[in-house]
Design a protein around this motif. Structure first.
Motif, PDB file in Angstrom:
ATOM      1  N   ALA A   9      85.752  11.608  23.361  1.00 17.68           N
ATOM      2  CA  ALA A   9      84.593  11.418  22.819  1.00 17.68           C
ATOM      3  C   ALA A   9      83.406  11.133  23.153  1.00 17.68           C
ATOM      4  O   ALA A   9      82.934  11.413  24.447  1.00 17.68           O
ATOM      5  CB  ALA A   9      84.650  10.054  21.696  1.00 17.68           C
ATOM      6  N   ARG A  53      78.278  10.706  21.987  1.00 12.98           N
ATOM      7  CA  ARG A  53      77.466  10.166  21.324  1.00 12.98           C
ATOM      8  C   ARG A  53      76.255  10.756  21.740  1.00 12.98           C
ATOM      9  O   ARG A  53      76.501  10.556  23.019  1.00 12.98           O
ATOM     10  CB  ARG A  53      77.432   8.020  21.036  1.00 12.98           C
ATOM     11  N   PRO A  85      66.390   3.938  16.309  1.00 13.96           N
ATOM     12  CA  PRO A  85      67.166   3.410  15.568  1.00 13.96           C
ATOM     13  C   PRO A  85      67.642   4.950  14.847  1.00 13.96           C
ATOM     14  O   PRO A  85      66.587   5.314  14.286  1.00 13.96           O
ATOM     15  CB  PRO A  85      67.049   2.032  15.066  1.00 13.96           C
ATOM     16  N   SER A  86      69.104   4.560  15.139  1.00 14.99           N
ATOM     17  CA  SER A  86      69.873   5.496  13.433  1.00 14.99           C
ATOM     18  C   SER A  86      71.329   4.556  13.277  1.00 14.99           C
ATOM     19  O   SER A  86      71.752   5.135  14.353  1.00 14.99           O
ATOM     20  CB  SER A  86      69.492   7.188  14.466  1.00 14.99           C
ATOM     21  N   THR A  87      71.616   5.750  12.051  1.00 15.61           N
ATOM     22  CA  THR A  87      72.566   5.589  11.746  1.00 15.61           C
ATOM     23  C   THR A  87      73.998   6.586  11.633  1.00 15.61           C
ATOM     24  O   THR A  87      74.991   6.581  11.525  1.00 15.61           O
ATOM     25  CB  THR A  87      72.826   5.618   9.989  1.00 15.61           C
ATOM     26  N   MET A  88      72.821   8.096  12.069  1.00 13.27           N
ATOM     27  CA  MET A  88      73.842   8.954  12.965  1.00 13.27           C
ATOM     28  C   MET A  88      73.821   9.010  14.249  1.00 13.27           C
ATOM     29  O   MET A  88      74.717   9.743  14.774  1.00 13.27           O
ATOM     30  CB  MET A  88      72.183   9.970  12.470  1.00 13.27           C
ATOM     31  N   VAL A 113      76.873   8.426  16.017  1.00  9.45           N
ATOM     32  CA  VAL A 113      78.422   7.569  15.949  1.00  9.45           C
ATOM     33  C   VAL A 113      78.397   8.264  17.094  1.00  9.45           C
ATOM     34  O   VAL A 113      78.554   9.209  17.255  1.00  9.45           O
ATOM     35  CB  VAL A 113      78.965   7.155  14.571  1.00  9.45           C
ATOM     36  N   TRP A 114      80.101   7.425  17.539  1.00  5.46           N
ATOM     37  CA  TRP A 114      81.056   8.481  18.763  1.00  5.46           C
ATOM     38  C   TRP A 114      81.749   9.321  17.699  1.00  5.46           C
ATOM     39  O   TRP A 114      82.149   9.137  16.336  1.00  5.46           O
ATOM     40  CB  TRP A 114      81.993   6.744  18.717  1.00  5.46           C
ATOM     41  N   LYS A 115      81.546  10.759  18.199  1.00  2.00           N
ATOM     42  CA  LYS A 115      82.395  11.497  17.896  1.00  2.00           C
ATOM     43  C   LYS A 115      83.770  12.158  18.653  1.00  2.00           C
ATOM     44  O   LYS A 115      83.708  12.171  19.558  1.00  2.00           O
ATOM     45  CB  LYS A 115      81.724  12.906  17.096  1.00  2.00           C
ATOM     46  N   THR A 165      76.628  19.029  18.949  1.00  2.00           N
ATOM     47  CA  THR A 165      75.649  19.342  18.088  1.00  2.00           C
ATOM     48  C   THR A 165      75.208  18.487  17.845  1.00  2.00           C
ATOM     49  O   THR A 165      75.923  17.357  17.551  1.00  2.00           O
ATOM     50  CB  THR A 165      75.637  20.430  17.599  1.00  2.00           C
ATOM     51  N   SER A 166      74.090  17.604  17.815  1.00  2.25           N
ATOM     52  CA  SER A 166      72.666  17.041  17.093  1.00  2.25           C
ATOM     53  C   SER A 166      71.700  16.697  16.565  1.00  2.25           C
ATOM     54  O   SER A 166      70.604  17.875  17.895  1.00  2.25           O
ATOM     55  CB  SER A 166      73.749  15.562  18.243  1.00  2.25           C
ATOM     56  N   VAL A 167      71.162  16.655  15.649  1.00  2.00           N
ATOM     57  CA  VAL A 167      69.979  17.031  15.034  1.00  2.00           C
ATOM     58  C   VAL A 167      69.209  15.041  15.418  1.00  2.00           C
ATOM     59  O   VAL A 167      69.736  14.234  14.879  1.00  2.00           O
ATOM     60  CB  VAL A 167      70.143  16.964  13.764  1.00  2.00           C
ATOM     61  N   ARG A 215      83.013  10.047  26.802  1.00  2.00           N
ATOM     62  CA  ARG A 215      84.269   9.321  27.863  1.00  2.00           C
ATOM     63  C   ARG A 215      86.079   9.817  26.996  1.00  2.00           C
ATOM     64  O   ARG A 215      86.180  10.230  25.916  1.00  2.00           O
ATOM     65  CB  ARG A 215      84.465   7.702  26.518  1.00  2.00           C
ATOM     66  N   SER A 275      89.127  10.730  26.354  1.00  2.00           N
ATOM     67  CA  SER A 275      90.240  10.130  25.704  1.00  2.00           C
ATOM     68  C   SER A 275      92.243  10.564  25.436  1.00  2.00           C
ATOM     69  O   SER A 275      93.003   9.952  25.511  1.00  2.00           O
ATOM     70  CB  SER A 275      90.228  10.456  23.726  1.00  2.00           C
TER      71      SER A 275
END
Lengths: 195, 140
Positions: free
Chosen positions: B87, B89, B101-104, B106-108, B121-123, B137, B139
Protein backbone atom coordinates in the motif's frame (compact mmCIF):
# COMPACT_ATOMS: atom_id res chain seq x y z
CA UNK A 1 -19.12 -29.71 38.67
CA UNK A 2 -15.46 -28.89 39.28
CA UNK A 3 -14.64 -29.82 35.68
CA UNK A 4 -17.34 -27.52 34.30
CA UNK A 5 -16.21 -24.63 36.47
CA UNK A 6 -12.59 -25.15 35.42
CA UNK A 7 -13.56 -25.30 31.75
CA UNK A 8 -15.56 -22.06 32.04
CA UNK A 9 -12.70 -20.38 33.89
CA UNK A 10 -10.31 -21.32 31.07
CA UNK A 11 -12.63 -20.68 28.10
CA UNK A 12 -14.04 -17.28 29.11
CA UNK A 13 -10.66 -15.49 29.24
CA UNK A 14 -9.66 -17.13 25.93
CA UNK A 15 -12.89 -16.00 24.23
CA UNK A 16 -12.47 -12.50 25.65
CA UNK A 17 -8.90 -12.36 24.37
CA UNK A 18 -10.03 -13.40 20.87
CA UNK A 19 -12.62 -10.64 20.44
CA UNK A 20 -11.47 -7.33 18.99
CA UNK A 21 -12.45 -4.25 20.98
CA UNK A 22 -13.71 -1.28 18.97
CA UNK A 23 -11.19 1.48 18.29
CA UNK A 24 -10.96 4.41 15.88
CA UNK A 25 -8.98 3.82 12.69
CA UNK A 26 -8.00 6.07 9.80
CA UNK A 27 -10.83 6.42 7.25
CA UNK A 28 -9.83 4.41 4.19
CA UNK A 29 -6.58 3.51 5.93
CA UNK A 30 -4.59 0.32 5.66
CA UNK A 31 -6.47 -1.28 8.57
CA UNK A 32 -9.87 -0.92 6.86
CA UNK A 33 -12.08 -3.91 6.15
CA UNK A 34 -11.83 -5.15 2.56
CA UNK A 35 -14.95 -6.86 1.24
CA UNK A 36 -15.41 -8.61 -2.09
CA UNK A 37 -19.17 -8.13 -2.45
CA UNK A 38 -19.31 -4.44 -1.57
CA UNK A 39 -17.78 -1.13 -2.41
CA UNK A 40 -15.59 -0.14 0.55
CA UNK A 41 -14.66 3.32 1.76
CA UNK A 42 -11.11 2.93 0.47
CA UNK A 43 -12.53 2.13 -3.00
CA UNK A 44 -14.54 5.35 -2.98
CA UNK A 45 -11.50 7.34 -1.82
CA UNK A 46 -9.35 5.76 -4.53
CA UNK A 47 -11.97 6.54 -7.17
CA UNK A 48 -12.43 10.17 -6.15
CA UNK A 49 -8.65 10.65 -5.95
CA UNK A 50 -8.14 9.11 -9.40
CA UNK A 51 -10.89 11.27 -10.89
CA UNK A 52 -9.44 14.45 -9.40
CA UNK A 53 -5.90 13.64 -10.53
CA UNK A 54 -7.09 13.15 -14.10
CA UNK A 55 -9.29 16.27 -14.07
CA UNK A 56 -6.55 18.51 -12.67
CA UNK A 57 -3.80 17.15 -14.92
CA UNK A 58 -5.93 17.73 -18.03
CA UNK A 59 -6.72 21.30 -17.02
CA UNK A 60 -10.28 21.07 -18.39
CA UNK A 61 -11.73 23.35 -15.71
CA UNK A 62 -9.17 26.05 -16.55
CA UNK A 63 -10.60 26.26 -20.09
CA UNK A 64 -13.80 27.91 -18.80
CA UNK A 65 -14.19 31.57 -19.86
CA UNK A 66 -14.57 32.64 -16.21
CA UNK A 67 -12.57 31.37 -13.25
CA UNK A 68 -13.36 29.45 -11.20
CA UNK A 69 -15.40 27.33 -13.61
CA UNK A 70 -19.05 26.84 -12.62
CA UNK A 71 -19.77 23.16 -12.20
CA UNK A 72 -23.15 21.48 -12.13
CA UNK A 73 -23.24 18.04 -10.50
CA UNK A 74 -25.78 16.00 -12.42
CA UNK A 75 -26.95 12.42 -12.18
CA UNK A 76 -24.42 9.79 -11.10
CA UNK A 77 -26.04 6.35 -11.04
CA UNK A 78 -25.00 3.54 -8.71
CA UNK A 79 -25.68 0.45 -10.84
CA UNK A 80 -24.02 -1.99 -8.43
CA UNK A 81 -25.47 -4.35 -5.84
CA UNK A 82 -23.59 -2.45 -3.15
CA UNK A 83 -25.56 0.22 -1.31
CA UNK A 84 -23.74 3.48 -0.68
CA UNK A 85 -24.35 7.18 -1.16
CA UNK A 86 -22.80 8.63 -4.33
CA UNK A 87 -22.17 11.78 -2.28
CA UNK A 88 -19.35 9.92 -0.52
CA UNK A 89 -17.42 10.29 -3.77
CA UNK A 90 -18.76 13.57 -5.18
CA UNK A 91 -18.48 15.55 -1.94
CA UNK A 92 -14.80 14.63 -1.64
CA UNK A 93 -14.26 15.82 -5.19
CA UNK A 94 -16.23 19.00 -4.51
CA UNK A 95 -14.26 19.72 -1.37
CA UNK A 96 -10.99 19.56 -3.26
CA UNK A 97 -12.17 21.56 -6.29
CA UNK A 98 -14.15 24.26 -4.47
CA UNK A 99 -11.80 24.82 -1.53
CA UNK A 100 -8.77 25.10 -3.82
CA UNK A 101 -10.62 27.64 -6.00
CA UNK A 102 -10.58 25.49 -9.13
CA UNK A 103 -14.35 25.17 -9.48
CA UNK A 104 -17.55 26.58 -8.02
CA UNK A 105 -20.40 24.12 -7.70
CA UNK A 106 -23.78 25.53 -8.74
CA UNK A 107 -26.42 24.44 -6.24
CA UNK A 108 -29.29 26.63 -7.52
CA UNK A 109 -29.86 25.39 -11.06
CA UNK A 110 -32.50 23.21 -12.73
CA UNK A 111 -35.83 21.81 -11.64
CA UNK A 112 -34.39 19.85 -8.71
CA UNK A 113 -31.70 22.14 -7.31
CA UNK A 114 -29.56 21.08 -4.38
CA UNK A 115 -30.49 24.27 -2.53
CA UNK A 116 -34.08 25.19 -3.38
CA UNK A 117 -34.19 28.01 -0.81
CA UNK A 118 -31.21 29.75 -2.37
CA UNK A 119 -32.72 29.28 -5.83
CA UNK A 120 -35.98 30.92 -4.68
CA UNK A 121 -34.04 33.84 -3.18
CA UNK A 122 -32.10 34.31 -6.43
CA UNK A 123 -35.26 34.14 -8.54
CA UNK A 124 -36.92 36.74 -6.32
CA UNK A 125 -33.88 39.03 -6.59
CA UNK A 126 -33.81 38.63 -10.37
CA UNK A 127 -37.55 39.37 -10.58
CA UNK A 128 -37.16 42.54 -8.51
CA UNK A 129 -34.30 43.64 -10.77
CA UNK A 130 -36.37 42.94 -13.88
CA UNK A 131 -34.22 40.02 -15.07
CA UNK A 132 -35.51 36.76 -16.54
CA UNK A 133 -32.98 34.61 -14.64
CA UNK A 134 -30.20 35.16 -12.08
CA UNK A 135 -27.19 36.48 -14.02
CA UNK A 136 -24.65 34.99 -11.60
CA UNK A 137 -25.74 31.38 -12.28
CA UNK A 138 -24.35 30.26 -15.63
CA UNK A 139 -22.79 26.78 -15.40
CA UNK A 140 -19.82 25.95 -17.64
CA UNK A 141 -19.71 22.17 -17.09
CA UNK A 142 -22.00 19.36 -16.02
CA UNK A 143 -20.71 16.26 -14.23
CA UNK A 144 -22.51 12.96 -14.80
CA UNK A 145 -21.54 9.35 -14.36
CA UNK A 146 -22.22 5.74 -13.52
CA UNK A 147 -20.80 3.03 -11.28
CA UNK A 148 -21.04 -0.53 -12.54
CA UNK A 149 -19.85 -3.97 -11.46
CA UNK A 150 -18.67 -7.21 -13.03
CA UNK A 151 -18.68 -10.23 -10.69
CA UNK A 152 -17.16 -13.65 -11.32
CA UNK A 153 -16.52 -16.75 -9.22
CA UNK A 154 -14.13 -19.72 -9.46
CA UNK A 155 -14.84 -22.31 -6.77
CA UNK A 156 -15.16 -20.39 -3.55
CA UNK A 157 -13.00 -17.52 -4.79
CA UNK A 158 -15.03 -14.46 -5.72
CA UNK A 159 -13.90 -11.53 -7.83
CA UNK A 160 -15.59 -8.19 -8.31
CA UNK A 161 -14.61 -5.23 -10.47
CA UNK A 162 -16.30 -1.95 -9.65
CA UNK A 163 -15.97 0.61 -12.42
CA UNK A 164 -16.40 4.29 -11.59
CA UNK A 165 -16.92 6.47 -14.68
CA UNK A 166 -17.44 10.21 -14.79
CA UNK A 167 -17.99 12.58 -17.69
CA UNK A 168 -17.72 16.36 -17.82
CA UNK A 169 -19.83 18.00 -20.52
CA UNK A 170 -19.16 21.54 -21.74
CA UNK A 171 -22.58 23.20 -21.41
CA UNK A 172 -21.70 25.88 -24.00
CA UNK A 173 -20.93 23.36 -26.74
CA UNK A 174 -22.82 20.31 -25.44
CA UNK A 175 -19.71 18.23 -26.12
CA UNK A 176 -17.88 15.94 -23.73
CA UNK A 177 -14.84 17.79 -22.36
CA UNK A 178 -13.35 15.15 -20.06
CA UNK A 179 -14.03 11.55 -19.08
CA UNK A 180 -12.33 9.11 -16.76
CA UNK A 181 -12.74 5.49 -15.70
CA UNK A 182 -11.34 4.15 -12.42
CA UNK A 183 -11.48 0.39 -11.82
CA UNK A 184 -11.31 -1.29 -8.43
CA UNK A 185 -10.91 -5.08 -8.55
CA UNK A 186 -11.03 -7.30 -5.47
CA UNK A 187 -10.62 -11.06 -5.15
CA UNK A 188 -11.08 -13.43 -2.24
CA UNK A 189 -13.34 -15.92 -0.54
CA UNK A 190 -14.21 -13.81 2.50
CA UNK A 191 -13.89 -10.29 3.86
CA UNK A 192 -10.60 -9.36 5.50
CA UNK A 193 -9.05 -6.62 7.58
CA UNK A 194 -6.41 -4.55 5.83
CA UNK A 195 -5.30 -4.25 2.24
CA UNK B 1 23.39 -36.73 6.26
CA UNK B 2 20.85 -39.12 4.71
CA UNK B 3 18.31 -37.83 2.15
CA UNK B 4 14.90 -39.54 1.93
CA UNK B 5 14.91 -39.38 -1.92
CA UNK B 6 17.46 -40.76 -4.39
CA UNK B 7 19.59 -38.22 -6.31
CA UNK B 8 17.70 -38.29 -9.68
CA UNK B 9 14.35 -37.83 -7.92
CA UNK B 10 15.73 -34.97 -5.82
CA UNK B 11 16.94 -33.27 -9.01
CA UNK B 12 13.49 -33.72 -10.61
CA UNK B 13 11.73 -32.26 -7.58
CA UNK B 14 14.13 -29.31 -7.52
CA UNK B 15 13.68 -28.66 -11.27
CA UNK B 16 9.91 -28.90 -10.87
CA UNK B 17 9.94 -26.38 -8.03
CA UNK B 18 12.10 -23.97 -10.02
CA UNK B 19 9.74 -24.30 -13.00
CA UNK B 20 6.74 -23.62 -10.76
CA UNK B 21 8.41 -20.48 -9.43
CA UNK B 22 9.39 -19.36 -12.94
CA UNK B 23 5.81 -19.88 -14.22
CA UNK B 24 4.57 -16.78 -12.38
CA UNK B 25 7.49 -14.61 -13.43
CA UNK B 26 6.95 -11.64 -15.74
CA UNK B 27 9.73 -10.80 -18.17
CA UNK B 28 10.11 -7.10 -18.87
CA UNK B 29 11.97 -5.12 -21.51
CA UNK B 30 11.85 -1.55 -22.85
CA UNK B 31 12.82 0.25 -26.06
CA UNK B 32 14.31 3.07 -24.01
CA UNK B 33 17.87 2.73 -22.70
CA UNK B 34 18.69 6.03 -21.04
CA UNK B 35 16.82 7.87 -18.29
CA UNK B 36 13.78 9.98 -19.14
CA UNK B 37 14.31 13.70 -19.71
CA UNK B 38 12.08 14.32 -16.68
CA UNK B 39 14.04 11.92 -14.42
CA UNK B 40 14.47 13.29 -10.89
CA UNK B 41 17.77 13.06 -8.93
CA UNK B 42 16.05 11.91 -5.69
CA UNK B 43 15.64 8.36 -7.05
CA UNK B 44 18.09 6.95 -4.49
CA UNK B 45 15.93 8.06 -1.56
CA UNK B 46 12.86 6.41 -3.10
CA UNK B 47 14.89 3.27 -3.75
CA UNK B 48 16.05 3.15 -0.11
CA UNK B 49 12.40 3.22 0.99
CA UNK B 50 11.24 0.58 -1.48
CA UNK B 51 14.15 -1.74 -0.69
CA UNK B 52 12.67 -2.11 2.80
CA UNK B 53 9.72 -3.94 1.23
CA UNK B 54 11.95 -5.88 -1.21
CA UNK B 55 11.19 -3.68 -4.23
CA UNK B 56 13.41 -1.56 -6.43
CA UNK B 57 12.92 1.97 -7.81
CA UNK B 58 13.95 1.97 -11.44
CA UNK B 59 13.23 5.64 -12.10
CA UNK B 60 11.55 8.67 -10.56
CA UNK B 61 10.13 11.29 -12.89
CA UNK B 62 8.53 14.64 -12.12
CA UNK B 63 6.99 17.01 -14.60
CA UNK B 64 4.31 19.68 -14.89
CA UNK B 65 1.06 18.45 -16.44
CA UNK B 66 -0.91 20.20 -19.18
CA UNK B 67 -3.34 21.41 -16.54
CA UNK B 68 -0.62 22.97 -14.36
CA UNK B 69 -0.06 20.71 -11.30
CA UNK B 70 3.07 18.59 -10.98
CA UNK B 71 2.87 14.84 -11.60
CA UNK B 72 5.27 12.27 -10.20
CA UNK B 73 5.83 8.79 -11.60
CA UNK B 74 7.81 6.06 -9.88
CA UNK B 75 8.74 2.91 -11.79
CA UNK B 76 8.81 0.05 -9.28
CA UNK B 77 10.55 -3.22 -10.16
CA UNK B 78 10.11 -6.55 -8.40
CA UNK B 79 13.35 -8.48 -8.75
CA UNK B 80 12.20 -11.14 -6.28
CA UNK B 81 10.72 -14.56 -7.09
CA UNK B 82 7.43 -13.71 -5.35
CA UNK B 83 4.62 -11.34 -6.14
CA UNK B 84 4.76 -8.28 -3.88
CA UNK B 85 1.66 -6.48 -2.62
CA UNK B 86 1.92 -3.15 -0.91
CA UNK B 87 0.00 0.00 0.00
CA UNK B 88 1.27 3.50 -0.73
CA UNK B 89 0.28 7.09 -0.16
CA UNK B 90 1.60 10.43 -1.36
CA UNK B 91 1.33 13.81 0.37
CA UNK B 92 2.26 16.85 -1.69
CA UNK B 93 4.31 19.70 -0.22
CA UNK B 94 4.46 23.35 -1.24
CA UNK B 95 7.66 25.34 -1.82
CA UNK B 96 7.90 26.08 1.93
CA UNK B 97 7.70 22.37 2.77
CA UNK B 98 4.17 22.48 4.18
CA UNK B 99 1.80 19.60 3.47
CA UNK B 100 -1.01 20.69 1.14
CA UNK B 101 -4.28 19.43 2.67
CA UNK B 102 -6.07 17.33 0.08
CA UNK B 103 -8.78 14.70 -0.29
CA UNK B 104 -6.54 13.18 -2.98
CA UNK B 105 -4.02 11.90 -0.42
CA UNK B 106 -5.35 8.36 0.10
CA UNK B 107 -3.86 4.90 0.62
CA UNK B 108 -3.77 2.92 -2.60
CA UNK B 109 -2.89 -0.73 -3.09
CA UNK B 110 -0.51 -2.07 -5.69
CA UNK B 111 0.90 -5.44 -6.62
CA UNK B 112 3.92 -6.27 -8.73
CA UNK B 113 4.40 -9.78 -10.08
CA UNK B 114 7.80 -11.41 -9.90
CA UNK B 115 10.08 -9.82 -12.52
CA UNK B 116 7.38 -7.28 -13.33
CA UNK B 117 7.08 -3.55 -13.00
CA UNK B 118 4.39 -1.06 -12.04
CA UNK B 119 4.29 2.72 -12.09
CA UNK B 120 3.02 4.67 -9.11
CA UNK B 121 1.60 7.99 -10.24
CA UNK B 122 0.31 10.96 -8.32
CA UNK B 123 -0.80 14.45 -9.35
CA UNK B 124 -0.43 17.42 -7.00
CA UNK B 125 -3.71 18.89 -5.75
CA UNK B 126 -2.76 22.29 -7.19
CA UNK B 127 -0.03 24.31 -8.86
CA UNK B 128 1.59 24.96 -5.45
CA UNK B 129 2.71 21.32 -5.02
CA UNK B 130 6.41 21.03 -5.89
CA UNK B 131 7.65 18.19 -3.66
CA UNK B 132 6.06 15.04 -2.30
CA UNK B 133 6.31 12.63 0.61
CA UNK B 134 5.86 8.91 -0.07
CA UNK B 135 4.75 6.27 2.46
CA UNK B 136 4.75 2.56 1.68
CA UNK B 137 3.64 -0.48 3.64
CA UNK B 138 4.04 -4.10 2.70
CA UNK B 139 0.73 -5.98 2.52
CA UNK B 140 1.81 -9.60 2.04
Amino acid sequence: MLRTTTAICILVPILCACSTPARPIETGGIESITSVDDVDMQDILKASSGMLESLLSQGTLKSAPRQPAQLLIGSIVNDTSSRFDIGEMTYRMREQLVNSGQAAVVTTYGTTPEDATAQDALKRKAFLEGQAAPASVDPDFSLTGKITQVKRQAGNVKQATYTFRLTLTNLRSGIEAWTKVVDVTKQGSKNAIGF
Amino acid sequence: MKYPLPMPMRASVLTGLLLLVACGTVNTTSTRDGPATTAHPKQTQINDLLTQIFLHCRELRMFRTAGGPMEMQIDVNNDDFRQRNFAWRVDWLDAQGNVIPSTMSVWKSASVPSGGMTTLTSVAPGDAGVDFRLQVRRSD
